[in-house]
Scaffold this motif. Structure first.
Motif, PDB file in Angstrom:
ATOM      1  N   GLU A   1       0.812  -1.219   0.000  1.00  0.00           N
ATOM      2  CA  GLU A   1       0.000   0.000   0.000  1.00  0.00           C
ATOM      3  C   GLU A   1       0.845   1.268   0.000  1.00  0.00           C
ATOM      4  N   GLY A   2       2.165   1.115   0.060  1.00  0.00           N
ATOM      5  CA  GLY A   2       3.046   2.271   0.054  1.00  0.00           C
ATOM      6  C   GLY A   2       3.136   2.997   1.378  1.00  0.00           C
ATOM      7  N   VAL A   3       2.709   2.351   2.465  1.00  0.00           N
ATOM      8  CA  VAL A   3       2.704   2.995   3.778  1.00  0.00           C
ATOM      9  C   VAL A   3       4.055   2.887   4.453  1.00  0.00           C
ATOM     10  N   ILE A   4       4.707   1.711   4.333  1.00  0.00           N
ATOM     11  CA  ILE A   4       6.033   1.509   4.925  1.00  0.00           C
ATOM     12  C   ILE A   4       6.971   0.920   3.874  1.00  0.00           C
ATOM     13  N   GLU A   5       8.264   0.967   4.164  1.00  0.00           N
ATOM     14  CA  GLU A   5       9.278   0.414   3.269  1.00  0.00           C
ATOM     15  C   GLU A   5       9.573  -1.038   3.640  1.00  0.00           C
ATOM     16  N   PRO A   6      10.100  -1.826   2.694  1.00  0.00           N
ATOM     17  CA  PRO A   6      10.421  -3.228   2.999  1.00  0.00           C
ATOM     18  C   PRO A   6      11.313  -3.395   4.224  1.00  0.00           C
ATOM     19  N   LYS A   7      12.276  -2.496   4.405  1.00  0.00           N
ATOM     20  CA  LYS A   7      13.166  -2.602   5.557  1.00  0.00           C
ATOM     21  C   LYS A   7      12.382  -2.505   6.861  1.00  0.00           C
ATOM     22  N   GLU A   8      11.399  -1.612   6.908  1.00  0.00           N
ATOM     23  CA  GLU A   8      10.587  -1.477   8.111  1.00  0.00           C
ATOM     24  C   GLU A   8       9.688  -2.696   8.303  1.00  0.00           C
ATOM     25  N   ALA A   9       9.199  -3.281   7.220  1.00  0.00           N
ATOM     26  CA  ALA A   9       8.373  -4.485   7.318  1.00  0.00           C
ATOM     27  C   ALA A   9       9.159  -5.616   7.973  1.00  0.00           C
ATOM     28  N   LEU A  10      10.409  -5.784   7.577  1.00  0.00           N
ATOM     29  CA  LEU A  10      11.257  -6.821   8.176  1.00  0.00           C
ATOM     30  C   LEU A  10      11.454  -6.569   9.668  1.00  0.00           C
ATOM     31  N   ALA A  11      11.642  -5.299  10.035  1.00  0.00           N
ATOM     32  CA  ALA A  11      11.904  -4.960  11.433  1.00  0.00           C
ATOM     33  C   ALA A  11      10.679  -5.179  12.317  1.00  0.00           C
ATOM     34  N   ARG A  12       9.501  -5.232  11.718  1.00  0.00           N
ATOM     35  CA  ARG A  12       8.273  -5.391  12.500  1.00  0.00           C
ATOM     36  C   ARG A  12       7.991  -6.844  12.895  1.00  0.00           C
ATOM     37  N   ILE A  13       8.779  -7.789  12.413  1.00  0.00           N
ATOM     38  CA  ILE A  13       8.602  -9.188  12.789  1.00  0.00           C
ATOM     39  C   ILE A  13       9.620  -9.501  13.877  1.00  0.00           C
ATOM     40  N   SER A  14       9.114  -9.783  15.080  1.00  0.00           N
ATOM     41  CA  SER A  14      10.006 -10.030  16.215  1.00  0.00           C
ATOM     42  C   SER A  14      10.610 -11.426  16.120  1.00  0.00           C
ATOM     43  N   PRO A  15      11.731 -11.652  16.799  1.00  0.00           N
ATOM     44  CA  PRO A  15      12.310 -12.999  16.832  1.00  0.00           C
ATOM     45  C   PRO A  15      11.324 -14.036  17.358  1.00  0.00           C
ATOM     46  N   GLU A  16      10.512 -13.667  18.351  1.00  0.00           N
ATOM     47  CA  GLU A  16       9.545 -14.601  18.916  1.00  0.00           C
ATOM     48  C   GLU A  16       8.479 -14.966  17.886  1.00  0.00           C
ATOM     49  N   GLN A  17       8.038 -13.969  17.112  1.00  0.00           N
ATOM     50  CA  GLN A  17       7.046 -14.248  16.068  1.00  0.00           C
ATOM     51  C   GLN A  17       7.644 -15.141  14.986  1.00  0.00           C
ATOM     52  N   ALA A  18       8.901 -14.873  14.625  1.00  0.00           N
ATOM     53  CA  ALA A  18       9.557 -15.692  13.609  1.00  0.00           C
ATOM     54  C   ALA A  18       9.690 -17.136  14.071  1.00  0.00           C
ATOM     55  N   ALA A  19      10.064 -17.324  15.325  1.00  0.00           N
ATOM     56  CA  ALA A  19      10.198 -18.684  15.855  1.00  0.00           C
ATOM     57  C   ALA A  19       8.859 -19.400  15.875  1.00  0.00           C
ATOM     58  N   ALA A  20       7.794 -18.676  16.241  1.00  0.00           N
ATOM     59  CA  ALA A  20       6.471 -19.289  16.277  1.00  0.00           C
ATOM     60  C   ALA A  20       6.015 -19.702  14.879  1.00  0.00           C
ATOM     61  N   LEU A  21       6.326 -18.900  13.885  1.00  0.00           N
ATOM     62  CA  LEU A  21       5.963 -19.242  12.513  1.00  0.00           C
ATOM     63  C   LEU A  21       6.741 -20.463  12.032  1.00  0.00           C
ATOM     64  N   ALA A  22       8.019 -20.526  12.375  1.00  0.00           N
ATOM     65  CA  ALA A  22       8.844 -21.656  11.949  1.00  0.00           C
ATOM     66  C   ALA A  22       8.388 -22.961  12.591  1.00  0.00           C
ATOM     67  N   ASP A  23       7.871 -22.873  13.826  1.00  0.00           N
ATOM     68  CA  ASP A  23       7.445 -24.065  14.567  1.00  0.00           C
ATOM     69  C   ASP A  23       5.976 -24.376  14.392  1.00  0.00           C
ATOM     70  N   ASN A  24       5.279 -23.622  13.560  1.00  0.00           N
ATOM     71  CA  ASN A  24       3.827 -23.765  13.456  1.00  0.00           C
ATOM     72  C   ASN A  24       3.431 -25.154  12.956  1.00  0.00           C
ATOM     73  N   HIS A  25       2.462 -25.756  13.635  1.00  0.00           N
ATOM     74  CA  HIS A  25       1.964 -27.076  13.272  1.00  0.00           C
ATOM     75  C   HIS A  25       0.457 -27.013  13.051  1.00  0.00           C
ATOM     76  N   GLY A  26      -0.019 -27.940  12.254  1.00  0.00           N
ATOM     77  CA  GLY A  26      -1.453 -28.112  12.109  1.00  0.00           C
ATOM     78  C   GLY A  26      -1.930 -29.254  12.989  1.00  0.00           C
ATOM     79  N   VAL A  27      -3.195 -29.633  12.808  1.00  0.00           N
ATOM     80  CA  VAL A  27      -3.736 -30.738  13.598  1.00  0.00           C
ATOM     81  C   VAL A  27      -4.415 -31.744  12.680  1.00  0.00           C
ATOM     82  N   HIS A  28      -4.486 -33.002  13.175  1.00  0.00           N
ATOM     83  CA  HIS A  28      -5.274 -34.033  12.495  1.00  0.00           C
ATOM     84  C   HIS A  28      -6.716 -33.887  12.989  1.00  0.00           C
ATOM     85  N   GLU A  29      -7.598 -33.420  12.150  1.00  0.00           N
ATOM     86  CA  GLU A  29      -8.930 -33.023  12.595  1.00  0.00           C
ATOM     87  C   GLU A  29      -9.876 -34.197  12.843  1.00  0.00           C
ATOM     88  N   HIS A  30      -9.406 -35.440  12.618  1.00  0.00           N
ATOM     89  CA  HIS A  30     -10.289 -36.582  12.864  1.00  0.00           C
ATOM     90  C   HIS A  30     -10.348 -36.945  14.344  1.00  0.00           C
TER      91      HIS A  30
END
Length: 503
Positions: free
Chosen positions: A323-352
């Motif tokens: 949308e042209g509101v922020i620059e790519p560099k700022e977008a990268l800075a807005r993802i915290s290490p904790e959020q990155a770790a949670a995304l890397a470890d994200n799991h789904g479930v067996h819904e049965h």
């Protein structure tokens, strides 16, 4: 007004500041809540009048033996007269009593960690005056009972205590109680979890009350300018008719989705959309807005950057670049290490697997643990290395240290904008709220899987560790902003490794 405390660490800054939008104070000085009120006043938004005791007064209070120095109290009284002038009401007196809220607010947002007292200034006699003035005894009684409960539990620390007969004594004690809450265990746990350090203290905001419990054209809510769970660019939030703000954020009641406002108060919903657009544009980010409607009139109480799930953080950052509101560099800075770790470890479930409970998905992600309903037991088991799912009727602020040691949280009551949901969403902790009465009994002692995306609790270990799911276009685009090879110590390194595995 001159500074009343020469020992104040902030030079030439008053110890009590009226928030009319003209004071150029920073968030560090005013605290997040007062800074927000001051800024929204300057923008011309409908904000109830208020004044603040800045963050540096917290240290003055504690250094003075946990007592507000007399010169600062005199400044409080002076600013209280300005609230009276702005509202046409008089604090502690007939015929139109002024009631106030006394709110905490540190420089960094810590939802629900410190204390707030609402409806302050009432006595049995003034309750009768309020009923006579409005012709509504039921509303006056409800407001009085809310204040009694709030004062007894937060200020007196004794559920059987009654508020002092002198409203000015109530106010002085409540200001002290808010400053005292800066040193409580939940604040310490929150600051440690987020590496916030000791901090300068909390400010105190004293604001004229507006009443979401006033009548059928009244209510209160919390809204986000975008969906904080998914990042979708659509207005999101929750609402309770004939209620006050603590009813929503405490999680003790289960609210309705925000669009119900358009059915009950059709003239208010477009105003909410406009306010959200204005404040997101000002903040250049997802915003979390608390609001109240009193007798068909909208008031905005607070605005802050919204807590969001890790996946929503990625989508919002990328969409704001598009949308042209922020620059790519700022977008990268807005993802915290904790959020990155949670995304890397994200799991789904067996819904049965067998479904044990269903509610509102408030903290995306999935986790497996032993369901425990007692806070102390949860902490003991977690410290011994047992994965714990904390299951509560609703999560009180004092539950926060146990929440931080759990792998997931489930509540019987509450909505996705409660303090519990905000805290879980921010740290990527799977959370299901509003699962209904009997959930604690149904889950206690079982091994369960909590799917915070779907709002479902499954029997046993239903975790799916397969990372071969569909690619996330927003995550792919975010990673494309990285300038070349990413060293292992970079906060986003876990995401690049996961991305390579999926490719």
């Amino acid at each position: 007004m001159t500074s009343s405390a020469p020992t104040s660490p902030v030079t030439a800054v008053s110890d009590v500041i009226f928030l009319d939008g003209t004071f150029p104070g920073s968030r560090d000085l005013l605290g997040g809540k007062a800074y927000s009120v001051n800024k929204m006043q300057a923008m011309g938004l409908p904000v109830p009048p208020a004044f603040a005791l800045p963050t540096h007064v917290c240290a003055i209070y504690h250094d003075n033996g946990r007592a507000l120095p007399e010169p600062i109290w005199q400044d409080v009284l002076e600013q209280l007269h300005r609230l009276e002038a702005d509202t046409g009401r008089t604090f502690g007196a007939e015929p139109s009593p002024l009631l106030v809220s006394v709110r905490s607010g540190a420089a960094q947002s810590m939802p629900g960690m410190m204390d707030t007292v609402l409806n302050l200034g009432l006595t049995p006699q003034l309750c009768r005056v309020l009923a006579d003035e409005t012709g509504d005894q039921q509303w006056a009684d409800d407001t009085w009972q809310r204040f009694r409960h709030s004062y007894a539990s937060i200020v007196a620390g004794d559920p059987t205590a009654e508020p002092p007969a002198d409203p000015f004594e109530q106010l002085r004690a409540a200001i002290g109680a808010v400053f005292d809450s800066w040193t409580n265990d939940r604040v310490k746990a929150y600051r440690a979890r987020h590496n916030l350090g000791n901090g300068a203290g909390t400010a105190v905001t004293v604001q004229a009350m507006v009443f979401g419990n006033r009548d059928e054209h009244s209510g209160t809510g919390v809204m986000f300018s975008r969906n904080p769970a998914t990042g979708e660019n659509t207005l999101y939030g929750e609402w309770l008719s004939r209620a006050q703000g603590e009813d929503v954020v405490s999680g003790e009641k289960t609210p309705s989705p925000l669009p119900t406002v358009s059915e009950i108060l059709p003239e208010i919903y477009p105003q909410l959309e406009q306010v959200a657009t204005i404040l997101e544009h000002e903040h250049r980010d997802l915003v979390d807005i608390e609001f109240t409607v009193e007798s068909g009139r909208l008031y905005v109480l607070q605005c802050r950057a919204g807590k969001r799930s890790p996946r929503a953080a990625v989508r919002i950052a990328v969409d704001l670049v598009r949308e042209g509101v922020i620059e790519p560099k700022e977008a990268l800075a807005r993802i915290s290490p904790e959020q990155a770790a949670a995304l890397a470890d994200n799991h789904g479930v067996h819904e049965h697997h067998l479904v044990l409970a269903s509610g509102i998905g408030a903290g995306p992600g999935a986790a497996v643990g032993h369901a425990v309903t007692d806070v102390d037991e949860a902490r003991t088991l977690a410290e011994a290395g047992t994965p714990v799912v904390l299951v509560r009727p609703s999560t009180a602020p004092d539950d926060v240290p146990a929440m931080f040691e759990s792998v997931a949280v489930v509540t019987e009551l509450g909505g996705s904008t409660s303090h519990a949901a905000l805290v879980c969403r921010e740290i990527g902790l799977p959370c299901v709220v509003g699962a209904g009465a009997g959930t604690m009994t149904a889950l206690a002692g079982r091994v369960v899987t909590v799917d915070g995306a779907s709002g479902t609790v499954y029997d046993g270990d239903a975790l799916n560790t397969d990372h071969s799911g569909a690619r996330d276009e927003h995550l792919d685009e975010l990673l494309s902003y990285l300038p070349g090879p990413v060293p292992a110590e970079h906060p986003l390194a876990p995401l690049t490794n996961t991305d390579q595995e999926r490719a």
